[in-house]
Design a protein around this motif. Structure first.
Motif, PDB file in Angstrom:
ATOM      1  N   MET A   1      -4.444   6.938  14.706  1.00 36.53           N
ATOM      2  CA  MET A   1      -5.811   7.143  14.261  1.00 36.53           C
ATOM      3  C   MET A   1      -6.163   6.213  13.104  1.00 36.53           C
ATOM      4  O   MET A   1      -7.275   5.733  12.993  1.00 36.53           O
ATOM      5  N   SER A   2      -5.179   5.946  12.241  1.00 31.44           N
ATOM      6  CA  SER A   2      -5.412   5.066  11.101  1.00 31.44           C
ATOM      7  C   SER A   2      -5.766   3.664  11.563  1.00 31.44           C
ATOM      8  O   SER A   2      -6.711   3.046  11.061  1.00 31.44           O
ATOM      9  N   ASN A   3      -5.021   3.160  12.567  1.00 37.30           N
ATOM     10  CA  ASN A   3      -5.304   1.827  13.091  1.00 37.30           C
ATOM     11  C   ASN A   3      -6.664   1.774  13.776  1.00 37.30           C
ATOM     12  O   ASN A   3      -7.391   0.786  13.667  1.00 37.30           O
TER      13      ASN A   3
ATOM     14  N   GLY B   1      -3.916  -4.298  10.444  1.00 38.99           N
ATOM     15  CA  GLY B   1      -2.801  -3.725   9.703  1.00 38.99           C
ATOM     16  C   GLY B   1      -3.127  -3.399   8.258  1.00 38.99           C
ATOM     17  O   GLY B   1      -2.276  -2.897   7.517  1.00 38.99           O
ATOM     18  N   THR B   2      -4.369  -3.667   7.829  1.00 37.20           N
ATOM     19  CA  THR B   2      -4.767  -3.359   6.459  1.00 37.20           C
ATOM     20  C   THR B   2      -4.730  -1.852   6.230  1.00 37.20           C
ATOM     21  O   THR B   2      -5.070  -1.062   7.113  1.00 37.20           O
ATOM     22  N   ASP B   3      -4.307  -1.465   5.034  1.00 40.72           N
ATOM     23  CA  ASP B   3      -4.214  -0.046   4.696  1.00 40.72           C
ATOM     24  C   ASP B   3      -5.573   0.637   4.876  1.00 40.72           C
ATOM     25  O   ASP B   3      -6.600   0.129   4.438  1.00 40.72           O
ATOM     26  N   ALA B   4      -5.552   1.813   5.500  1.00 47.90           N
ATOM     27  CA  ALA B   4      -6.798   2.525   5.800  1.00 47.90           C
ATOM     28  C   ALA B   4      -7.567   2.878   4.539  1.00 47.90           C
ATOM     29  O   ALA B   4      -8.807   2.875   4.537  1.00 47.90           O
ATOM     30  N   GLN B   5      -6.880   3.177   3.454  1.00 50.63           N
ATOM     31  CA  GLN B   5      -7.564   3.537   2.208  1.00 50.63           C
ATOM     32  C   GLN B   5      -8.322   2.342   1.644  1.00 50.63           C
ATOM     33  O   GLN B   5      -9.407   2.496   1.072  1.00 50.63           O
TER      34      GLN B   5
ATOM     35  N   GLN C   1     -12.422   2.332   1.119  1.00 49.08           N
ATOM     36  CA  GLN C   1     -13.116   1.932  -0.113  1.00 49.08           C
ATOM     37  C   GLN C   1     -14.093   0.784   0.161  1.00 49.08           C
ATOM     38  O   GLN C   1     -15.206   0.758  -0.371  1.00 49.08           O
ATOM     39  N   PHE C   2     -13.672  -0.153   1.007  1.00 51.78           N
ATOM     40  CA  PHE C   2     -14.542  -1.272   1.387  1.00 51.78           C
ATOM     41  C   PHE C   2     -15.797  -0.752   2.086  1.00 51.78           C
ATOM     42  O   PHE C   2     -16.920  -1.193   1.801  1.00 51.78           O
ATOM     43  N   ASN C   3     -15.616   0.211   2.985  1.00 52.76           N
ATOM     44  CA  ASN C   3     -16.757   0.812   3.672  1.00 52.76           C
ATOM     45  C   ASN C   3     -17.745   1.427   2.687  1.00 52.76           C
ATOM     46  O   ASN C   3     -18.966   1.345   2.881  1.00 52.76           O
ATOM     47  N   GLU C   4     -17.234   2.052   1.646  1.00 55.13           N
ATOM     48  CA  GLU C   4     -18.107   2.663   0.642  1.00 55.13           C
ATOM     49  C   GLU C   4     -18.931   1.590  -0.072  1.00 55.13           C
ATOM     50  O   GLU C   4     -20.132   1.782  -0.338  1.00 55.13           O
TER      51      GLU C   4
ATOM     52  N   ASN D   1     -16.071   6.914   7.670  1.00 56.63           N
ATOM     53  CA  ASN D   1     -15.307   7.358   6.502  1.00 56.63           C
ATOM     54  C   ASN D   1     -15.065   8.861   6.493  1.00 56.63           C
ATOM     55  O   ASN D   1     -14.042   9.335   6.002  1.00 56.63           O
ATOM     56  N   MET D   2     -16.027   9.614   7.047  1.00 58.14           N
ATOM     57  CA  MET D   2     -15.882  11.074   7.078  1.00 58.14           C
ATOM     58  C   MET D   2     -15.118  11.543   8.301  1.00 58.14           C
ATOM     59  O   MET D   2     -14.744  12.716   8.389  1.00 58.14           O
ATOM     60  N   GLY D   3     -14.889  10.628   9.251  1.00 54.67           N
ATOM     61  CA  GLY D   3     -14.190  11.010  10.470  1.00 54.67           C
ATOM     62  C   GLY D   3     -14.964  12.006  11.305  1.00 54.67           C
ATOM     63  O   GLY D   3     -14.387  12.861  11.984  1.00 54.67           O
ATOM     64  N   ARG D   4     -16.290  11.890  11.273  1.00 57.19           N
ATOM     65  CA  ARG D   4     -17.140  12.850  11.993  1.00 57.19           C
ATOM     66  C   ARG D   4     -18.004  12.120  13.015  1.00 57.19           C
ATOM     67  O   ARG D   4     -19.227  12.112  12.926  1.00 57.19           O
TER      68      ARG D   4
END
Length: 271
Positions: A1-3, A62-66, A70-73, A126-129
């Motif tokens: 899911m992270s990828n 492969g970039t960290d999801a976190q 933050q980039f999305n924000e 970002n909210m996974g919704r």
């Protein structure tokens, strides 16, 4: 899911940041010479979204999801600011405070709707919704069918009136996509009873055929404009811009088709 989150986020940001950047240029070109404040704001947004586009291209799946979250924000904030700018410009036009400017009110409303769509996508990611598939199919098609109908109207009004056959074709597409939009809105109002696989499958198939025809028309117009073979005031980048949005809609339709029916999607069929 992270990828998957990272991949989908980067796809959205790479596509829409370029669109937002180009919107800034188109708005700038439509302002009057004396609208220096608005021109400066448009140039600032161009630089902001060019930077976002460049940064997005440095990330990988492969970039960290976190990091991506933050980039999305940050991108969400930029999309919100350009949405406010576009709505401000629309207000000035409708209040007759920019007489002689060349931005159609519908065009400014159009680009503001796309900015709002972009920021909503980022928030959902970002909210996974994300919406359930049946709702997403209807809502995305309602949104993009309106976008395609608008494009046809812009093309018709920016072609030279002497290009009678092309103007007639653009007007035909405008009417066709207005009707498809009305059908999509009817399907939407019939929810949830309308959300059967056969109805949604037919809905996607019908829209795909029309979008492909419009996409091909846009490609022809873009190539003719690039070759200086038709008379218009359409910027070559705008011609390519609307072509890319039709391509994007086709990808979305085929992804929905694959998810709905399990049919494999060959992107070569789109391109």
């Amino acid at each position: 899911m992270s990828n998957e989150f990272v991949e989908r986020s980067l796809e959205e940001v790479r596509f829409w940041s370029r669109i937002m950047k180009e919107h800034s240029l188109f708005l700038k070109l439509g302002f009057r010479c004396e609208d220096t404040q608005l021109i400066n704001e448009a140039e600032q947004f161009y630089a902001i979204f060019e930077s976002i586009e460049n940064r997005a291209n440095t990330f990988t799946e492969g970039t960290d999801a976190q990091v991506i979250r933050q980039f999305n924000e940050e991108v969400y904030s930029a999309a919100s600011y350009i949405w406010v700018f576009k709505r401000k410009v629309l207000g000035l036009i409708l209040q007759c405070k920019l007489p002689g400017a060349n931005n159609f009110p519908l065009l400014v409303d159009h680009v503001s709707r796309e900015a709002n769509y972009f920021r909503n996508r980022l928030m959902e990611l970002n909210m996974g919704r994300m919406e359930p598939l049946p709702d997403a199919i209807i809502d995305e098609n309602v949104f993009f069918l309106k976008i395609m109908a608008d494009h046809a109207k812009f093309i018709s009004h920016l072609l030279d009136p002497s290009e009678r056959r092309l103007v007639e074709q653009a007007n035909h597409f405008s009417e066709e996509f207005d009707q498809l939009l009305f059908q999509a809105q009817d399907l939407s109002s019939m929810r949830p009873q309308s959300q059967t696989v056969p109805l949604l499958d037919q809905f996607l198939d019908q829209n795909r055929v029309s979008v492909k025809s419009l996409r091909d028309f846009k490609k022809t117009a873009r190539d003719l404009i690039d070759a200086c073979k038709i008379k218009s005031i359409i910027h070559p980048l705008l011609a390519d811009h609307v072509f890319r949005e039709a391509e994007h809609f086709l990808v979305i339709i085929d992804m929905f088709e694959d998810s709905l029916t399990g049919k494999p999607v060959d992107l070569r069929d789109i391109h």
